[in-house]
Motif scaffolding. Sequence first.
Motif, PDB file in Angstrom:
ATOM      1  N   PHE A 131      -0.094   0.148  -7.472  1.00  7.84           N
ATOM      2  CA  PHE A 131       1.193   0.286  -8.150  1.00  7.84           C
ATOM      3  C   PHE A 131       1.087  -0.174  -9.600  1.00  7.84           C
TER       4      PHE A 131
ATOM      5  N   ILE B 257      -0.008   8.799  -6.232  1.00  4.34           N
ATOM      6  CA  ILE B 257      -0.040  10.256  -6.046  1.00  4.34           C
ATOM      7  C   ILE B 257       0.718  10.947  -7.170  1.00  4.34           C
ATOM      8  N   THR B 258       1.890  10.402  -7.503  1.00  8.32           N
ATOM      9  CA  THR B 258       2.679  10.967  -8.605  1.00  8.32           C
ATOM     10  C   THR B 258       1.923  10.865  -9.925  1.00  8.32           C
TER      11      THR B 258
ATOM     12  N   TYR C  53       0.829  -1.209   0.000  1.00  4.85           N
ATOM     13  CA  TYR C  53       0.000   0.000   0.000  1.00  4.85           C
ATOM     14  C   TYR C  53       0.866   1.264   0.000  1.00  4.85           C
ATOM     15  N   SER C  54       1.986   1.236   0.704  1.00  6.98           N
ATOM     16  CA  SER C  54       2.879   2.405   0.738  1.00  6.98           C
ATOM     17  C   SER C  54       3.474   2.666  -0.647  1.00  6.98           C
ATOM     18  N   LEU C  55       3.913   1.587  -1.311  1.00 10.07           N
ATOM     19  CA  LEU C  55       4.447   1.731  -2.661  1.00 10.07           C
ATOM     20  C   LEU C  55       3.370   2.231  -3.616  1.00 10.07           C
ATOM     21  N   SER C  56       2.185   1.665  -3.512  1.00 15.37           N
ATOM     22  CA  SER C  56       1.070   2.093  -4.360  1.00 15.37           C
ATOM     23  C   SER C  56       0.736   3.553  -4.113  1.00 15.37           C
ATOM     24  N   LEU C  57       0.756   3.946  -2.847  1.00 15.37           N
ATOM     25  CA  LEU C  57       0.415   5.326  -2.484  1.00 15.37           C
ATOM     26  C   LEU C  57       1.358   6.320  -3.148  1.00 15.37           C
ATOM     27  N   PHE C  58       2.647   6.035  -3.085  1.00 10.51           N
ATOM     28  CA  PHE C  58       3.638   6.944  -3.682  1.00 10.51           C
ATOM     29  C   PHE C  58       3.467   7.034  -5.202  1.00 10.51           C
ATOM     30  N   THR C  59       3.357   5.892  -5.866  1.00 12.71           N
ATOM     31  CA  THR C  59       3.251   5.898  -7.330  1.00 12.71           C
ATOM     32  C   THR C  59       1.925   6.481  -7.805  1.00 12.71           C
TER      33      THR C  59
ATOM     34  N   ILE D 157      -5.780   5.564  -3.825  1.00 10.01           N
ATOM     35  CA  ILE D 157      -5.030   6.335  -2.830  1.00 10.01           C
ATOM     36  C   ILE D 157      -5.774   6.346  -1.499  1.00 10.01           C
TER      37      ILE D 157
END
Length: 430
Positions: free
Chosen positions: A395, A157-158, A149-155, A185
């Motif tokens: 992601f 948002i970008t 989820y953290s990896l998905s969140l970063f990608t 997100i």
Amino acid sequence: MDRAHKITAFCLMLLKLPKCEMASGKVLEETYLKWVQYKEDCVKMIEKEPLSKADLFCNRTFDRYACWPDSPAGSMVNISCPFYLPWYDKVSQGAVRRLCGSDGLWEREDNGQVWRDMTQCEEEKEVTSQELWFKQLMVSFRMLYTFGYSLSLFTLITALIILLSLRKLRCTRNYIHANLFLSLILRAVSVIIKDTMLDRHWGREIMKQTDVKEMLSDQAAIGCRIAQVVMQYCVLANHYWFFGEAIYLYSVLIASVFIDNNKYLPYICLGWGTPLLFVVPWVVMKQLKENKECWAVNSNMNYWWIIRFPILLVSLINFLIFIKILKVVLSKLRASNQSRFADYKLRLAKATLTLIPLFGVHEIIFIFATDEQTSGVLRYIKVFFTLFLNSFQGFLVAVLYCYANKEVRTELKRKFRSWRLDAEGVCCGQ
């Protein structure tokens, strides 16, 4: 139920450890209520039972673990294991022991604590090792999906910033993509917040009995209940934006029978409005019928179907649309690639893999293997794949529909070229 849960309940009775491991609300609450009943029964016995006729005896007492009657001096006292223990059914024939000294005082250890033998009331070591393994497995699963989820969140948002900042990419299709990104997100954020709230609610220190009462109160649970409701809404919204993606693609490729693909508002109502039709009744039923803990435990699975049914239904519809669109893609590729069979298979595979995360097709894998029907290894497999696919799905969607998208990359290159020329112009002008 994992060992940490039982350790917490046991700590509660002894009140010796300054901090116990995080507890399960269900085990803690049930154990505490049974302990209160055990304590009340013991107090009644202490108040109503006639005094011992022996000249010298140890006084009746409740030591927060077991209820002890008046006992003759110089005797070993055996009391049945307390019924409030979560594992009582396994130790019901056992006993806890105390020694009444010849001086009429309960025997004490070197450290001053009253001596007590509880070995027959403890859990079996074999069960303990199995549950320790289960706990470690669940911890590993949580680390996995938290990273996903953290990896998905970063990608995501970008990717959302890229889609919304480039004007030439603004169209109904990309608006739907942007809302799907936003739903993913929110889902990731809500899951992380829900876990944090559960940790805060059940991970607090237990120093005295009133701490447990406060922990089990409705006021203490309000924060994690709100987080639970928000998470359920975000999960439903996520699935209905998958549905929106499927409807849009079906309308473009096959027929506009659901929603006019040129209108954006119906998709907004579908993706963000429809989940309210199910979350609100679920909240009402939880408040009226299962208003316990953080609403994370489903004692009556009928209420859980209010949330589960729309997810399973929309996943099934998405799968049928996926099959229909795949047939259309297959026929078109077959018509245009008669002489290049290898290239045809490659493009078909690419189209298939691209649509799977966009429609949430992976949900169909365990659609009929419900929580009640799975057990043992199958249940662990289901939990692993569900958590893995759901957490890393954001992601995959961000990569496929933004970073690896040809249209987006072309527009980004054009934008970077424009920025570079503007920068060179400013530099040369100086």
